[in-house]
Design an enzyme around this catalytic site. Structure first.
Site, short mmCIF file in Angstrom:
data_model
loop_
_atom_site.label_atom_id
_atom_site.label_comp_id
_atom_site.label_asym_id
_atom_site.label_seq_id
_atom_site.Cartn_x
_atom_site.Cartn_y
_atom_site.Cartn_z
N HIS A 1 0.81 -1.21 0.00
CA HIS A 1 0.00 0.00 0.00
C HIS A 1 0.86 1.27 0.00
CE1 HIS A 1 -3.72 2.21 1.00
NE2 HIS A 1 -2.94 2.97 1.73
N GLU B 1 -9.02 7.18 -4.40
CA GLU B 1 -8.43 6.20 -3.50
C GLU B 1 -9.40 5.03 -3.32
OE1 GLU B 1 -4.90 6.87 -0.78
OE2 GLU B 1 -6.67 5.75 -0.18
N SER B 2 -8.88 3.92 -2.86
CA SER B 2 -9.76 2.79 -2.57
C SER B 2 -9.86 2.61 -1.07
CB SER B 2 -9.17 1.53 -3.18
OG SER B 2 -7.93 1.27 -2.57
N HIS B 3 -10.98 2.12 -0.61
CA HIS B 3 -11.11 1.72 0.79
C HIS B 3 -11.86 0.40 0.83
CE1 HIS B 3 -10.85 3.46 5.06
NE2 HIS B 3 -9.65 3.39 4.54
N HIS C 1 -10.98 -3.04 1.52
CA HIS C 1 -10.94 -4.07 2.57
C HIS C 1 -11.69 -3.66 3.83
CE1 HIS C 1 -7.73 -5.42 -0.17
NE2 HIS C 1 -8.14 -6.62 0.21
N ASP D 1 -6.47 14.18 1.58
CA ASP D 1 -5.48 14.28 0.51
C ASP D 1 -5.61 15.59 -0.25
OD1 ASP D 1 -4.03 11.96 0.82
OD2 ASP D 1 -5.45 10.75 -0.33
N GLN E 1 -11.74 1.88 11.50
CA GLN E 1 -11.84 3.07 12.34
C GLN E 1 -13.26 3.61 12.41
OE1 GLN E 1 -9.08 4.88 13.46
NE2 GLN E 1 -7.39 4.30 12.15
N ASP F 1 -1.21 15.07 5.47
CA ASP F 1 -2.20 14.42 6.31
C ASP F 1 -1.61 13.14 6.90
OD1 ASP F 1 -2.19 13.17 3.70
OD2 ASP F 1 -3.92 12.03 4.39
N GLY G 1 -2.88 8.50 -8.76
CA GLY G 1 -3.58 7.23 -8.78
C GLY G 1 -3.40 6.49 -7.49
N SER H 1 -4.91 -0.87 -5.51
CA SER H 1 -5.42 -1.77 -4.48
C SER H 1 -5.33 -3.20 -5.01
CB SER H 1 -6.87 -1.40 -4.15
OG SER H 1 -7.46 -2.43 -3.39
#
Ligand SMILES: Nc1ncnc2c1ncn2[C@@H]1O[C@H](COP(=O)(O)OP(=O)(O)O)[C@@H](O)[C@H]1O
Ligand SMILES: [Mg+2]
Lengths: 236, 747, 87, 87
Positions: free
Chosen positions: B46, B93-95, B97, B117, B241, B269, B532, B535
């Site tokens: 990652h 972005e990917s989230h 999982h 970001d 989270q 960040d 980019g 994932s």
């Protein structure tokens, strides 16, 4: 005269800039963005509590902001007859502060609803509807998840003519399909007994420029023009 | 996984023996335990992009080749200059999982991350997009549960922070059943002078940590994201989270106000890798160093170890590099918004990241060591099953055309997505000019100018599965068509690559082919890739099930002048309808195959970049001239679906004469249902037909005048082997009711 | 002394409880849990408060909830579920 | 037999509860109630369910809340507060 309006910023407000943009750039009157702890009513002819999620809407929409010092300042303004408008979250704050009757509960759809609806003017003698015709239909968007108007004494509202706006169909019909959130009697906005405090769930600031309206009109601007008219007529 | 130790403490690291050896030799000693944790995180797929980096080199360097690109790949977000001192930042972005096990907080914190970001470039976030993938919905309570809570998570976070979600995309396919995809994109706007680099370039500046307190939540979240979702994940569960959009809203306002003072020299960040990643990147890229004591970090729980503090990924935190003379002003702003902060220390010129716990040194290393992980060259191999799949034949048609079209319009992948975007405040900010459902992209005005930008994101996973190279090219074309449909010009791209396990040669082949396809097509269109995200490991090890390759493309559109903006609905009866672009025998991976016959194969669409480019240029030109009244690009289900979608909003019909409208080698069903890319349906102003045709002929584009708009609420299709009519109200009802019926009803 | 006071805010019957009825009707009944005849929902708060004794802790929380409109008297009822000493 | 089962769903103890901490900080503490040191919030459900006996009523509710994903064990805990016979 030089009219000066305060747009209050609570932590979590998010339509504060939008309202200020319309007042400054579309209508051309002076509107100041003011942080809620810095607001002093003396300098202002009117104030707007904007939409958003004050304090995250945690616990209940508007409840924490209702304790803000800015709301106490707004109360002073109301007492001496100056206009105060609550839009969406601002409406929730005004009911939690008990300046307006009723409460706003979770939509009966249990979801956030963002869409354009139609509202009908029920009372055109308030600080924010005096430039409208009675029964006039306006195109305006809503965007909220706690907007179901509730009050346990509807008769009182009717007796005192405190209902300002109701959700209706495109043709002006009062029915269940045109009620986006399950509000009692399709109520979208109410006023106080003195008519200088109005709260509504729909967003007039999003319906004040042709470029933003799917109907290519500017119905929302009438609320702000009514306020300007109200302020001017009181001064004269 | 290997276990490493130092001074009696041990930690499990996801590093190879080779990497461990290399780290020791670079450092000249055994890393301290906190340093091990940092190497572990920074070495994860990652953070380090160790598998993907060699392939991503195929994108030409954006900053060098395009003068309007102010920040390219490698920065937190891509930034382009749109003139008059305004610039636009955007990223995706990917989230995936986290969302697969906790859809609500997983998706919400995904939004939180992508907003940060944009924010840390110094820009105000003004729009979100959400390309999503789930398993099939109907009669599948798991997929419904995921969709419901992913949408709610995005809605609650975006709505509360006051950032409109202006568009997105969703596909339902069995391959995403256990590995859903949640990609999130954000667009920001600001002045060029406010651009904040993620760098601490000047000794003497202060490093200030601001935002939520640091807790034990999300320690090792990054390593978790880089591992395949297996039974193992059950015990990783607390790694998801809790979202806190209200704190984020305060952080956004405080940051934008701080940036406006001119006292912020750098900004970063805290995401994957937390404080260790932020402090090493700031100093590493800035050629500086820093020393601070972990005890300065405000923590949420007592007795946190330096390891935990440095690696915690608690949400909603930012690191500011503040010019010394501005420190007090900046801290006053943080106080106004009541966002907690700590002045960690001063930037120095030691080129060392040095962290202490009172008197004990816990980290002391050259920060650049962390960012330069060696790449891994992965094997690639085309899967053998593809040949058979591509040769799959369309079964004999037994249904009538009208029945097929009603089934298509009601299918999950084609039906209206209003159930989703109703829940998103897509208008807050008073910028949304073309709103969800009114066009192929979301168009925003830049207040105070006559400039407009737009965003659209997606890809066709079924096409990519059959031919990843052409599929990825097709994605660039389809998203570009969405931008052009609303009158804007695509000016920059970001992408989010969602693939299986890169250690498996077939999965890596898909990735490699897709990157090639993307790179070749944007190069042809002269569109820079400015960022980019990759994932991998979207694969179920237990069930041996990989997702279909999903290279999500996001394009940013730009145009000056309100008169250029055009929308999708048919406007006026009497106006002629044109189909631009050639339809080929390309039913592979089509919704027709999947909805009617439940097959995935066939010949997938091939892209003609040259004719697409000429079509885009032509459309932008005729639109400027005011010849056209509505535009919609042809996508899933074929061009009749496109026409239906254009007919719904104003309830206008169409009379279509399809005789001689297609190549003689094609059957009617191939003509109607092929998903050949780069095609448009266009409503032309009846008074401008001559001019329109003259111009289209001059540009040598393939086109057919296929019919005319009518008042009657029917689509009449004539001169195929069967004439048939489609009832607009029936079709509209099917289109609109599918998702609500599945999600609120009993399917 | 620190006490833990648990309170629940619930909608008054006239204000309805769409969350509860949806859970019962659309979730439980449809998935075969038809032995559930009714569900009511509320907002639960666990409040950690310093006070001399249990009675005072409860009193204080009640007064605070009234004062601060923790519950909206137009639409909600408040119930104290329990008061416990924190250990 | 009908039973009334009260349950609370709340974030796991190690997880943050932004709602609770905002109520404590921005409402209670700011309005002078600084004797409140912490607030945790949750969703309260009162479930009316037919079952053979108390134990079975409790078991049933726990199973149902898990089955129907009324809460997500990844981030939340479910606590049964009480089980009472309905009269
Ligand atoms: N996940 C989503 N979030 C927000 N909006 C969505 C989502 N999916 C689809 N939409 C919106 O629905 C509309 C139609 O989407 P889609 O069917 O993907 O478009 P197209 O016609 O290009 O295939 C667009 O305005 C799109 O932005
Ligand atoms: Mg499209």
């Amino acid at each position: 005269m030089n009219i000066r309006i305060a747009v209050i910023q609570f932590p979590g407000s998010n339509c504060d800039r939008d309202a200020t943009h319309v007042l400054n750039n579309v209508i051309g009157i002076q509107a100041d963005l003011i942080w809620h702890t810095n607001f002093k009513e003396r300098k202002y002819d009117g104030c707007i509590l904007p939409g958003g999620f004050s304090f995250g809407d945690y616990l209940r929409g508007g409840i924490i902001a209702a304790h803000s010092p800015a709301v106490k300042e707004a109360e002073i303004m109301l007492k001496d007859g100056r206009p105060v408008l609550g839009i969406c979250n601002g409406f929730q704050i005004l009911t939690e502060a008990e300046f307006l009757p009723g409460a706003l509960l979770r939509n009966n759809t249990l979801k956030f609803e963002c869409k354009w609806v139609h509202i009908r003017v029920e009372n055109n003698e308030t600080a924010f509807s005096n430039q409208m015709k009675k029964k006039e239909i306006m195109d305006i968007p809503i965007a909220h998840s706690e907007g179901r108007y509730f009050y346990d004494n509807l008769k009182e509202l009717y007796d005192n003519d405190q209902i300002v706006f109701k959700y209706v169909s495109k043709e002006g019909l009062l029915n269940e399909e045109s009620n986006p959130n399950g509000s009692f009697d399709n109520i979208a906005g109410v006023c106080n007994l003195e008519r200088n405090c109005v709260g509504l769930m729909p967003h007039p600031e999003r319906a004040s420029e042709e470029i933003l309206s799917p109907f290519k009109n500017t119905h929302g601007i009438k609320l702000f023009n009514s306020m300007v008219n109200f302020i001017k007529s009181k001064v004269i | 996984m290997p276990i490493v130790e130092n001074e009696g403490e041990t930690v499990e690291v996801d590093l190879t023996e080779e990497e461990i050896k290399k780290i020791k030799s670079l450092l000249g000693r055994d890393p301290y335990i906190t340093e091990w944790g940092m190497f572990d995180v920074m070495g994860s797929e990652h953070c380090s992009y160790k598998s993907s980096r060699p392939k991503l080199k195929l994108f030409e360097p954006a900053e060098e080749n395009y003068d309007y690109v102010l920040a390219g790949p490698g920065q937190d977000a891509g930034v382009v200059d749109i003139g008059d001192d305004y610039c636009i930042a955007f990223r995706i972005e990917s989230h995936n999982h986290p969302s697969a096990i906790e859809p609500y907080h997983g998706a919400a914190t995904g939004i939180g991350g992508i907003i940060r970001d944009i924010l840390c470039m110094g820009m105000r976030p003004i729009a979100l997009l959400d390309p999503l993938r789930f398993g099939r919905l109907k009669n599948n309570s798991h997929s419904q549960w995921l969709l419901k809570y992913v949408v709610k998570g995005i809605a609650d976070y975006g709505n509360c922070t006051g950032i409109p979600t202006i568009g997105g995309e969703v596909e339902f396919d069995h391959s995403f059943e256990n590995n859903c995809l949640v990609n999130v994109a954000c667009i920001g706007v600001g002045k060029v002078e406010d651009l904040a680099p993620s760098r601490a370039s000047k000794p003497g500046d202060y490093a200030v940590l601001m935002g939520n307190s640091t807790g034990r939540d999300g320690i090792h979240g990054v390593t978790f994201a880089s591992r395949t979702l297996t039974e193992q994940s059950e015990s990783d569960r607390p790694a998801v989270q809790i979202a806190d959009p209200f704190s984020k809203k305060l952080i956004i306002e405080a940051t934008v106000e701080a940036v406006k003072t001119g006292y912020i020299r750098g900004l970063k960040d805290l995401g994957g890798g937390g404080l260790s990643c932020a402090s090493s990147e700031l100093t590493g890229d800035g050629g500086t160093g820093i020393e601070f004591d972990v005890n300065k970090v405000f923590t949420r729980e007592p007795n946190m170890t330096p390891f935990e503090i440095m690696l915690s990924e608690s949400q909603e935190r930012m690191m500011f590099i503040v010019k010394a003379e501005g420190l007090e002003t900046i801290l006053e702003i943080f106080k106004k918004y009541e966002t907690p902060y700590a002045v960690l220390g001063k930037i120095n010129n030691s080129k060392l990241l040095r962290v202490k716990n009172a008197d004990k040194i816990v980290v002391e290393l050259d920060p650049t060591l962390l960012s330069d992980f060696p790449v891994i060259i992965r094997e690639e191999k085309r899967p053998e099953f593809l040949n058979d799949l591509i040769n799959q034949k369309t079964p004999e048609r037994t249904l009538k055309f009208d029945g097929i079209i009603y089934r298509l319009i009601a299918s999950e992948n084609i039906c209206s997505k209003e159930w989703i975007y109703r829940q998103y405040d897509h208008e807050v900010g008073v910028r949304s000019v073309v709103k969800c459902g009114d066009g192929d992209s979301g168009v925003l005005r830049i207040i105070g100018t006559n400039k407009f930008i737009s965003g659209s994101a997606g890809c066709n996973s079924k096409h990519c599965f059959l031919d990843p190279y052409e599929g990825a090219k097709g994605a660039v074309v389809e998203i570009g068509c969405n931008i052009v449909s609303n009158g804007l010009k695509p000016i920059a791209m970001v992408n989010c690559c969602n693939f299986g396990n890169p250690e498996k040669p077939t999965s890596f082949w898909y990735f490699s082919e897709c990157v090639k396809g993307m790179a070749d097509s944007i190069k042809f269109f002269n569109i820079p890739c400015v960022g980019g995200n990759v994932s991998f490991y979207n694969e179920d090890e237990v069930l041996q099930k990989v997702i279909k390759p999903t290279p999500i493309i996001m394009l940013l559109g730009y145009i000056e002048g309100q008169e250029n903006i055009i929308t999708l609905p048919f406007k006026k009866a009497g106006n002629p309808i044109f189909l631009i672009g050639e339809t080929k025998n390309e039913l592979g991976g089509s919704e027709y195959h999947s909805v009617i016959y439940n097959i995935e194969g066939g010949t997938p669409p091939k892209v003609n970049l040259d004719s697409t480019k000429r079509t885009w240029d032509f459309l932008l030109e005729v639109n400027k001239k005011g010849y056209i009244r509505s535009v919609h690009d042809v996508n899933k289900g074929g061009f009749l679906i496109t026409i239906l979608e254009m007919s719904f909003p104003n309830e206008l019909g169409a009379d279509l004469n399809l005789y001689d409208c297609f190549d003689k080698d094609l059957t009617s069903e191939q003509f109607l249902f092929s998903e050949s890319v780069g095609r448009f349906i266009i409503e032309v102003d009846a008074d401008k037909i001559k001019e329109f045709i003259a111009l289209i002929e001059k540009n040598k584009l393939y086109f057919k005048e296929i019919g005319v708009i009518i008042e009657e609420m029917q689509i009449k299709i004539k001169r195929l082997e069967e004439n048939f009519n489609l009832d607009i109200m029936i079709a509209k009802n099917l289109f609109n009711s599918t998702l609500p019926r599945i999600m609120e009803g009993d399917m | 002394m620190e006490y833990i006071v648990e309170v629940v805010l619930e909608n008054k019957p006239a204000a309805r409880d769409p969350v509860g009825s949806t859970i019962q009707k659309d979730l439980m009944a449809k998935q075969g849990y038809d032995m559930v005849s009714n569900v009511r929902t509320g907002q639960y708060l666990r409040i950690y408060v310093k006070a001399e004794n249990e009675q005072l802790a409860e009193k204080l929380v009640e007064k605070m909830c009234n004062d601060l409109r923790i519950f909206n008297p137009v639409t909600q009822n408040l119930t104290v579920l329990s008061v416990k000493k924190k250990n």
